[in-house]
Design a protein around this motif. Structure first.
Motif, mmCIF file in Angstrom:
data_model
loop_
_atom_site.group_PDB
_atom_site.id
_atom_site.type_symbol
_atom_site.label_atom_id
_atom_site.label_comp_id
_atom_site.label_asym_id
_atom_site.label_seq_id
_atom_site.Cartn_x
_atom_site.Cartn_y
_atom_site.Cartn_z
ATOM 1 N N GLY A 113 47.561 38.965 50.533
ATOM 2 C CA GLY A 113 48.418 39.490 49.462
ATOM 3 C C GLY A 113 48.955 40.879 49.817
ATOM 4 O O GLY A 113 48.393 41.577 50.668
ATOM 5 N N ILE A 149 49.012 43.537 47.978
ATOM 6 C CA ILE A 149 48.294 44.675 47.399
ATOM 7 C C ILE A 149 47.011 44.970 48.178
ATOM 8 O O ILE A 149 46.625 46.112 48.343
ATOM 9 C CB ILE A 149 47.969 44.388 45.905
ATOM 10 N N VAL A 150 46.362 43.902 48.664
ATOM 11 C CA VAL A 150 45.078 44.123 49.347
ATOM 12 C C VAL A 150 45.120 43.631 50.806
ATOM 13 O O VAL A 150 45.190 44.434 51.742
ATOM 14 C CB VAL A 150 43.895 43.452 48.594
ATOM 15 N N HIS A 187 43.741 32.868 55.149
ATOM 16 C CA HIS A 187 44.484 32.692 53.897
ATOM 17 C C HIS A 187 44.395 31.235 53.466
ATOM 18 O O HIS A 187 43.637 30.456 54.078
ATOM 19 C CB HIS A 187 45.938 33.167 54.061
ATOM 20 N N SER A 188 45.182 30.855 52.470
ATOM 21 C CA SER A 188 45.006 29.516 51.897
ATOM 22 C C SER A 188 45.351 28.386 52.877
ATOM 23 O O SER A 188 44.966 27.248 52.651
ATOM 24 C CB SER A 188 45.842 29.382 50.625
ATOM 25 N N LEU A 233 37.718 28.213 57.792
ATOM 26 C CA LEU A 233 37.200 29.444 57.172
ATOM 27 C C LEU A 233 35.698 29.660 57.430
ATOM 28 O O LEU A 233 35.313 30.756 57.868
ATOM 29 C CB LEU A 233 37.508 29.460 55.664
ATOM 30 N N THR A 276 40.753 37.087 47.329
ATOM 31 C CA THR A 276 41.521 35.879 47.020
ATOM 32 C C THR A 276 41.610 35.574 45.523
ATOM 33 O O THR A 276 42.571 34.953 45.069
ATOM 34 C CB THR A 276 40.901 34.625 47.684
ATOM 35 N N GLY A 277 40.580 35.934 44.752
ATOM 36 C CA GLY A 277 40.528 35.500 43.355
ATOM 37 C C GLY A 277 40.012 34.071 43.208
ATOM 38 O O GLY A 277 40.184 33.455 42.160
ATOM 39 N N LEU A 295 34.024 31.527 46.668
ATOM 40 C CA LEU A 295 34.597 30.989 47.914
ATOM 41 C C LEU A 295 33.632 31.207 49.089
ATOM 42 O O LEU A 295 33.526 30.375 49.980
ATOM 43 C CB LEU A 295 35.938 31.704 48.191
ATOM 44 N N VAL A 322 36.309 41.692 46.880
ATOM 45 C CA VAL A 322 37.398 42.381 46.170
ATOM 46 C C VAL A 322 37.857 41.567 44.953
ATOM 47 O O VAL A 322 38.405 42.108 43.998
ATOM 48 C CB VAL A 322 38.600 42.619 47.121
ATOM 49 N N GLY A 323 37.623 40.271 44.986
ATOM 50 C CA GLY A 323 38.190 39.361 43.976
ATOM 51 C C GLY A 323 37.785 39.703 42.539
ATOM 52 O O GLY A 323 36.648 40.123 42.289
ATOM 53 N N ILE A 324 38.728 39.540 41.642
ATOM 54 C CA ILE A 324 38.433 39.703 40.209
ATOM 55 C C ILE A 324 38.997 38.492 39.484
ATOM 56 O O ILE A 324 40.211 38.282 39.459
ATOM 57 C CB ILE A 324 39.107 40.969 39.618
ATOM 58 N N VAL A 369 34.173 47.537 44.634
ATOM 59 C CA VAL A 369 35.529 47.977 44.976
ATOM 60 C C VAL A 369 36.308 48.456 43.744
ATOM 61 O O VAL A 369 37.095 49.407 43.829
ATOM 62 C CB VAL A 369 36.290 46.830 45.693
ATOM 63 N N GLY A 370 36.089 47.826 42.584
ATOM 64 C CA GLY A 370 36.843 48.177 41.367
ATOM 65 C C GLY A 370 36.753 49.667 41.018
ATOM 66 O O GLY A 370 37.779 50.351 40.943
#
Ligand code: NAD
Length: 282
Positions: A162, A164-165, A184-185, A190, A204-205, A209, A224-226, A256-257
Motif C-alpha cells: 500500500g 501509506i505503509v 502482496h495479494s 507467502l 495488510t489488514g 494472516l 501493522v494491520g488494524i 505501531v499505532g
C-alpha cells in the motif's frame, strides 16, 4: 521473547518533545482538514489533538461538510500553505468519493507535509535524502532501532504494498541497507518467504494472516494491520501463537499505532525546523 512496546516509547518521546518545545520556544502548529463524519477518522483526529496539546503544539481543526466541493478543499489547502502561522498540514484520509485525495494532498506545501505523502517528500525518500517520511514508516523504523534490532543486512519481508505503509517502507528499509522482499495479494509462496525472513512486517489488514508455522525461530515480527471486529482491534498476526517462536514482537494494539501518533508530532517539529532552515537560507 521481548515485546516492542510502542506505548512506552511514545510516552518517553512525548516527554522529550515537550521539553524541546519549551526549551527552544518552538511555535509549531498543526492544521488538520477532516471532511465528513467517518467515525474512525474522528478518533484519529481527536488523538492528534490530544497529543499536540500535551506537548505544546497549536492544533487547528478544519471540519468540512461531507458535500464540500473539491475546489473549496483546494482553496483551504492554498490558504494554509500561505499562512506563516501554520507549520504543518494534514488532509485526513479517507475523503468522500467526489474528492481526489491524491491530487488534493499533493498540493500541500512539501515543507508542511506532516504525513509525508507529497511527491517531493516521497522522491526524497527514494533518493535517500532528508525528507518528511510517512509517519507509520518512521514509526516502525524508530521502534526497531530503539530495541537495537539490526536492519543493516537483515532480510526484511514486508507484506503489503500500500501507498501509506508497505511501499514507502520498502524504500526506507533499503536506505537502512536491509535486504527487502515485498509480498502482496498476488504472492504465491507467502509461508516460504516468511520462513526465510529475519524481520516480518505485515501491513495488510487481513486478520491472523501470519501464524506460528510461518515464522522462523528468533525472528522479529511487526504487526501493522488494524481491523475492527465487534468493537475490538485485530492485527494481521496471530500474536499468541507467534510469540512462542520469535525474539521480538509488537503487541497490537500498543505497538505501531501509538508510535505513529508520536511520529506525527516528530514530523510536525521537523516541518517547523525545515521551514526555519529555508527562511534562513532563502
Ligand atoms: P492497503 O489496502 O493500501 O494495502 C494492503 C496491502 O495488503 C495490499 O498491498 C495487498 O496486496 C496486501 N494484501 C492483502 N491481502 C493479502 C494477502 N492475503 N497476502 C499478502 N498481501 C495481502 O492498506 P494500507 O493503507 O497499506 O494499510 C494496511 C494495514 O495497515 C491496514 O490494516 C491499516 O489499517 C493498517 N495501518 C495501520 C497503521 C498504524 O498506525 N498502525 C497506519 C496505517 C495503516
Amino acid at each position: 521473547m521481548i515485546l516492542l512496546d510502542g506505548k512506552k516509547l511514545r510516552d518517553e518521546l512525548l516527554i522529550e518533545y515537550k521539553e524541546r518545545i519549551e526549551k527552544e520556544k518552538i511555535k509549531a502548529s498543526l492544521a488538520v482538514i477532516l471532511i465528513g463524519n467517518n467515525e474512525a477518522s474522528k478518533i484519529y483526529v481527536h488523538n492528534k489533538e490530544i497529543y499536540c496539546k500535551k506537548v505544546g503544539i497549536d492544533f487547528k481543526l478544519y471540519l468540512l461538510d461531507e458535500n464540500v466541493l473539491e475546489k473549496d478543499v483546494i482553496s483551504l489547502i492554498n490558504k494554509l500553505n500561505n499562512d506563516s502561522l501554520i507549520t504543518g498540514i494534514i488532509l485526513q484520509s479517507p475523503v468522500p468519493n467526489h474528492i481526489n485525495f491524491d491530487y488534493c494532498s499533493s498540493l500541500i506545501n512539501p515543507l508542511k507535509d506532516v504525513d509525508g505523502f507529497t511527491k517531493d517528500n516521497i522522491y526524497n525518500l527514494y533518493l535517500n535524502k532528508e525528507t518528511l517520511m510517512p509517519c507509520t514508516v518512521k514509526a516502525i523504523i524508530t521502534l526497531l532501532k530503539h530495541y537495537n534490532i539490526v536492519l543493516d543486512g537483515a532480510h526484511v519481508l514486508i507484506i503489503g504494498r500500500g501507498n501509506i505503509v508497505g511501499h514507502p517502507l520498502s524504500l526506507a528499509l533499503l536506505n537502512e541497507n536491509a535486504t527487502v522482499t515485498i509480498a502482496h495479494s498476488h504472492t504465491k509462496n507467502l509461508p516460504e518467504l516468511c520462513l526465510k525472513a529475519d524481520i516480518i512486517i505485515s501491513a495488510t489488514g487481513k486478520v491472523n494472516l501470519i501464524t506460528k508455522d510461518m515464522v522462523k525461530d528468533g525472528a522479529t515480527v511487526v504487526d501493522v494491520g488494524i481491523t475492527r471486529e465487534n468493537g475490538h482491534i485485530k492485527g494481521d498476526v496471530d500474536i499468541e501463537g507467534v510469540k512462542e517462536k520469535c525474539a521480538f514482537i509488537t503487541p497490537n494494539p500498543g505497538g505501531v499505532g501509538p508510535m505513529t501518533v508520536a511520529m506525527i508530532i516528530d514530523n510536525t517539529l521537523k516541518a517547523y525546523a525545515l521551514q526555519r532552515k529555508e527562511d534562513i537560507n532563502g
